[in-house]
Every structure is written in structure tokens, then in C-alpha cells.
Design an enzyme around this catalytic site. Structure first.
Site, PDB file in Angstrom:
ATOM      1  N   ALA A  70       0.821  -1.213   0.000  1.00  0.00           N
ATOM      2  CA  ALA A  70       0.000   0.000   0.000  1.00  0.00           C
ATOM      3  C   ALA A  70       0.853   1.260   0.000  1.00  0.00           C
ATOM      4  O   ALA A  70       0.370   2.353   0.254  1.00  0.00           O
ATOM      5  CB  ALA A  70      -0.928  -0.006   1.207  1.00  0.00           C
ATOM      6  N   GLY A  71       2.139   1.093  -0.253  1.00  0.00           N
ATOM      7  CA  GLY A  71       3.018   2.257  -0.290  1.00  0.00           C
ATOM      8  C   GLY A  71       3.457   2.722   1.086  1.00  0.00           C
ATOM      9  O   GLY A  71       4.015   3.803   1.240  1.00  0.00           O
ATOM     10  N   GLU A  95      16.827  -5.517   0.176  1.00  0.00           N
ATOM     11  CA  GLU A  95      15.773  -5.200  -0.796  1.00  0.00           C
ATOM     12  C   GLU A  95      16.358  -4.931  -2.185  1.00  0.00           C
ATOM     13  O   GLU A  95      15.847  -5.424  -3.187  1.00  0.00           O
ATOM     14  CB  GLU A  95      14.941  -3.998  -0.312  1.00  0.00           C
ATOM     15  CG  GLU A  95      13.773  -3.702  -1.231  1.00  0.00           C
ATOM     16  CD  GLU A  95      12.515  -3.243  -0.516  1.00  0.00           C
ATOM     17  OE1 GLU A  95      12.463  -3.317   0.727  1.00  0.00           O
ATOM     18  OE2 GLU A  95      11.580  -2.819  -1.196  1.00  0.00           O
ATOM     19  N   ASP A 134      12.682   4.419   2.853  1.00  0.00           N
ATOM     20  CA  ASP A 134      11.891   3.375   3.522  1.00  0.00           C
ATOM     21  C   ASP A 134      12.589   2.843   4.767  1.00  0.00           C
ATOM     22  O   ASP A 134      12.035   2.838   5.861  1.00  0.00           O
ATOM     23  CB  ASP A 134      11.626   2.206   2.561  1.00  0.00           C
ATOM     24  CG  ASP A 134      10.862   2.628   1.326  1.00  0.00           C
ATOM     25  OD1 ASP A 134      10.469   3.809   1.238  1.00  0.00           O
ATOM     26  OD2 ASP A 134      10.655   1.774   0.437  1.00  0.00           O
TER      27      ASP A 134
HETATM   28  P1  ADP Z   1       5.177  -1.979   0.553  1.00  0.00           P
HETATM   29  O1  ADP Z   1       6.591  -1.968   1.020  1.00  0.00           O
HETATM   30  O2  ADP Z   1       4.719  -0.655   0.052  1.00  0.00           O
HETATM   31  O3  ADP Z   1       4.217  -2.523   1.557  1.00  0.00           O
HETATM   32  P2  ADP Z   1       6.289  -3.885  -1.252  1.00  0.00           P
HETATM   33  O4  ADP Z   1       5.786  -4.535  -2.495  1.00  0.00           O
HETATM   34  O5  ADP Z   1       7.578  -3.173  -1.291  1.00  0.00           O
HETATM   35  O6  ADP Z   1       5.122  -2.947  -0.715  1.00  0.00           O
HETATM   36  O7  ADP Z   1       6.419  -5.001  -0.117  1.00  0.00           O
HETATM   37  C1  ADP Z   1       5.370  -5.867   0.173  1.00  0.00           C
HETATM   38  C2  ADP Z   1       5.883  -7.291   0.322  1.00  0.00           C
HETATM   39  O8  ADP Z   1       6.617  -7.427   1.563  1.00  0.00           O
HETATM   40  C3  ADP Z   1       4.785  -8.326   0.399  1.00  0.00           C
HETATM   41  O9  ADP Z   1       4.359  -8.721  -0.880  1.00  0.00           O
HETATM   42  C4  ADP Z   1       5.496  -9.454   1.149  1.00  0.00           C
HETATM   43  O10 ADP Z   1       6.297 -10.210   0.272  1.00  0.00           O
HETATM   44  C5  ADP Z   1       6.423  -8.719   2.101  1.00  0.00           C
HETATM   45  N1  ADP Z   1       5.782  -8.554   3.441  1.00  0.00           N
HETATM   46  C6  ADP Z   1       5.538  -7.416   4.086  1.00  0.00           C
HETATM   47  N2  ADP Z   1       4.977  -7.648   5.296  1.00  0.00           N
HETATM   48  C7  ADP Z   1       4.860  -8.979   5.413  1.00  0.00           C
HETATM   49  C8  ADP Z   1       4.346  -9.877   6.421  1.00  0.00           C
HETATM   50  N3  ADP Z   1       3.862  -9.408   7.575  1.00  0.00           N
HETATM   51  N4  ADP Z   1       4.398 -11.190   6.172  1.00  0.00           N
HETATM   52  C9  ADP Z   1       4.901 -11.664   5.016  1.00  0.00           C
HETATM   53  N5  ADP Z   1       5.390 -10.895   4.045  1.00  0.00           N
HETATM   54  C10 ADP Z   1       5.388  -9.565   4.219  1.00  0.00           C
HETATM   55 MG    MG Z   2       8.306  -1.620  -0.208  1.00  0.00          MG
END
Ligand code: ADP
Ligand code: MG
Length: 379
Positions: free
Chosen positions: A123-124, A160, A172
Site C-alpha cells: 500500500a506504499g 531489498e 523506507d
Molecule cells: P510496501 O513496502 O509498500 O508494503 P512492497 O511490495 O515493497 O510494498 O512489499 C510488500 C511485500 O513485503 C509483500 O508482498 C510481502 O512479500 C512482504 N511482506 C511485508 N509484510 C509482510 C508480512 N507481515 N508477512 C509476510 N510478508 C510480508
Molecule cells: Mg516496499
């Protein structure tokens, strides 16, 4: 959270965790596309995040589970391969394990690992940095290491960028690492150097996620990056942070109009970040809010990374009582708008905005209310 995390870990693995940590999500407060131009940015760690629990295993197996995913992912000792498909979330903690020795730190061998979150992923709000930093804390602790905050931030970013393969900037992880309740994180991106500045307890954040994404977002991002670098080159500097508006005006005749507009946005945005710091030091939220809205207008007309959806939200928000200012947050070309408000702006007001948006665009944005929160920490 401690009790809940322990309970979840017990349910998953039938034993108690040994190490617990949490790390927050973040909002880009102000500083739009300033990062790769070497400039400053202000971010807010929010009161939502990712929590991780860990217990060591003698057999060298690494087991991962998350309340957002089904089942347990088990990696045999020595298995370093990147995970594919539904297991790919494990690449975040796995990337952290890979990054630890890069920074001269030991990594634990066998363990059971559990992640849980109250931060919407994708969700950013940077759930990715949150899971990286919480993971880095528990892994380092399990290996008997106590890295500096700067190092934690670098480990998360390295994981990352290099293991997961997302070319994110320093915002971030920097904000998730250095966040503090009732403070914003200031990052000088060239260093990078980190500091915090106070934010009045009366400031609330409302995030409206449109879930829209420009079809060409990656290409547009690369194009803007290229335009900024072209402007820097034409001005005879490495990065735009090394020049100023007077030099840009002098060079205007030899710049393409679009390149000039991008550079003007970035240089003015850098000045807005500095001005926001000063206004924050005076606890002048009205002045800070005007800078937020000015940032959006500059995105809209100068950097041209806004969209009709984001403009609609900002236009609606800034007419509402209790709203200090509003702007797109993140890279733009879709995504989310954040508003900084007083306590008098509440769910009823947010729903009015969402309803008006729904009438025009046919879907409602997701609404999230947040306050500032603490940065990555062992519990
Ligand atoms: P953002 O950082 O904006 O939330 P991203 O696409 O960079 O979006 O990161 C999201 C990804 O991080 C998810 O698709 C998942 O792979 C990982 N992630 C984040 N939080 C969790 C969680 N609590 N459990 C498992 N994976 C997670
Ligand atoms: Mg991210």
C-alpha cells in the site's frame, strides 16, 4: 504486542519465542523525487508495522511463517536459493540473512521465525522495510550482534536492492530505522545522514490509497530520473543538490522545457523540505501544511507525476476544516495521497472525501488513519 506475538509463535511452533522485535511502516512526508537527486526528505514512521519472533534451532533448519501467508516454509541448512511464487515473501528475511555478513556481522544458522503485521502490504507504506528491519534485529540478536541503527538501515536496503531486487531509495529503511513517536525523520540522502525533528502531538495522518497505478509507471519513473540527470549535466554538476534555482534560471534557454520544469520542481522541493523543518521547529503546523500542498501542486504542474485521482483527493481535502495540507506521497503516477490534519478531522470527514471520490471514479479509496510511531526495536 509481546503477548500476542508469543501466543502466535506458540501456536505455530509449539514452543516459546526467544527474541521479539518490531519495525514501523512509513509515510513520505515531504521531499518528492529529491532522494536520487542527493537532496533531503522528511518521513514519518507510523504506529503500525511488522513484528517478528524468533527461536533458535540446533539442527540448522530455518523455518518461516507469517500470519499473512499459509503454512511454514522450511529451508534446509545451506539452502541459499531465492524463493519463488507463494514463498517469495521469505526473500525479505532471507535477503537480510545474506546482508548481515556483507556488513561484517554474523548471521544465525537454525531458527523458527514468525512475522505478523497490522500494516497493509503493497500500500506504499513500506511493509517491506518494516519486515526487513524487524528481521535484521532478531537475526542480529540471535547471532550475538548489536548493530548500529545506520547499519540496520543499510542491511535492510541491501536486502531489498540486491536480494529481493527492488531498487528502492533510502527513505523506507531510514524512516523505519530512525522513526520516533512525535518526531519526523530527516534524511540527507547523499550521506546518507539521519536526524529527527519534533512533530506536534496534535498532528494526525490520513492516507487515501487509490490503488491506481499508471500503466507506464516504471518507464515514467526512469524518464523523470533521466530528465533530472540531464538537467544536472547541463548545469555542470553531478546531482541537482549541487546547484540552485538561480543557476537553473540562467541555464533555462539551453534546457528542454520539460527538463527545466523537472529540475525546478526538485530544487524548489528541496527548499520546501528545509522550510518544513523550520516550520516544524516553530510548531507551526499551518505553515507545514501549506508546504505539503505546495509540494503537491508542484508535482501536479512541474514534475507531472500526479494523476486526476490524486489531484481530486488533494483538491477535496484542502477545502475540509481541520486539514493542514495534503499531497501525493511516494513516487506518484497513482498510489496514495496523505493529509496532515488536526484531531478535529475524523472518520466522518474522511468518509465524505471517499464518497465524493467514489461518485467520480467508481471505486472508493482505502482510508488509513495513523499517528507517528517508534522506529525498529527489540521488544
Ligand atoms: P510496501 O513496502 O509498500 O508494503 P512492497 O511490495 O515493497 O510494498 O512489499 C510488500 C511485500 O513485503 C509483500 O508482498 C510481502 O512479500 C512482504 N511482506 C511485508 N509484510 C509482510 C508480512 N507481515 N508477512 C509476510 N510478508 C510480508
Ligand atoms: Mg516496499
Amino acid at each position: 504486542m509481546k503477548a500476542q506475538l508469543t501466543k502466535m509463535f506458540l501456536a505455530a511452533y509449539g514452543r516459546a519465542p526467544e527474541i521479539l522485535a518490531g519495525a514501523p511502516g512509513r509515510i513520505e512526508f515531504i521531499g518528492n523525487h529529491t532522494d536520487y537527486n542527493g537532496g533531503p526528505v522528511l518521513g514519518a514512521a507510523i504506529d503500525r508495522g511488522v513484528w517478528v519472533a524468533l527461536a533458535g534451532r540446533a539442527d540448522g533448519q530455518r523455518r518461516f511463517t507469517s500470519d499473512q501467508r499459509d503454512g511454514i516454509v522450511t529451508l534446509a541448512p545451506g539452502d541459499q536459493a531465492k524463493r519463488e511464487g507463494s514463498e517469495n515473501w521469505v526473500n525479505y528475511p532471507l535477503g537480510v540473512l545474506h546482508a548481515l555478513p556483507v556488513f561484517g556481522l554474523r548471521a544465525p544458522s537454525g531458527f523458527d521465525y514468525l512475522a505478523t503485521s497490522n500494516l497493509p502490504a503493497g500500500a506504499g507504506l513500506s511493509s517491506s522495510a518494516a519486515i526487513e528491519l524487524a528481521s535484521a534485529l532478531v537475526f542480529a540478536e540471535a547471532a550475538g550482534e548489536r548493530p548500529l541503527r545506520e547499519t540496520l538501515v543499510k542491511i535492510g536496503k541491501h536486502a531489498e536492492n540486491n536480494f529481493v531486487g527492488v531498487p528502492c531509495g533510502i527513505l523506507d529503511q531510514g524512516v523505519s530505522g530512525f522513526g520516533e513517536k512525535n518526531r519526523l525523520v530527516f534524511i540527507d540522502c547523499r550521506g546518507p545522514q539521519f536526524a529527527t525533528v519534533p512533530l506536534s502531538t496534535g498532528a494526525h495522518f490520513w492516507i487515501f490509497n487509490t490503488h491506481t497505478k499508471h500503466a507506464l509507471v516504471d518507464g515514467l519513473y526512469a524518464e523523470r530520473h533521466g530528465e533530472c540527470m540531464a538537467a544536472a549535466k547541463a548545469l555542470g554538476v553531478e546531482l541537482l543538490v549541487d546547484t540552485n534555482l538561480a543557476a537553473l534560471e540562467a541555464a533555462k534557454p539551453k534546457l528542454k522545457p520539460a527538463v527545466y520544469r523537472r529540475a525546478k520542481h526538485v530544487l524548489e522541493e528541496m527548499a520546501r523540505v528545509e522550510a518544513a523543518q523550520n516550520a516544524l521547529a516553530q510548531d507551526d503546523l499551518a505553515a507545514v501544511g501549506r508546504l505539503l500542498t505546495a509540494s503537491h501542486r508542484s508535482s501536479q504542474h512541474g514534475f507531472e507525476n500526479s494523476t486526476d485521482e490524486l489531484d481530486f483527493l488533494v483538491d477535496a481535502l484542502v477545502t475540509m476544516p481541520g486539514v493542514f495540507g495534503a499531497r501525493l506521497t511516494g513516487g506518484g503516477f497513482g498510489g496514495a495521497v496523505m493529509a496532515m490534519t488536526g484531531a478535529d478531522f475524523g472518520d466522518a470527514q474522511a468518509q465524505i472525501i471517499a464518497e465524493a471520490y467514489g461518485k467520480k471514479f467508481g471505486t472508493r479509496p482505502d482510508i488509513l488513519h495513523a499517528l507517528t510511531g517508534d522506529g525498529a526495536r527489540l521488544l
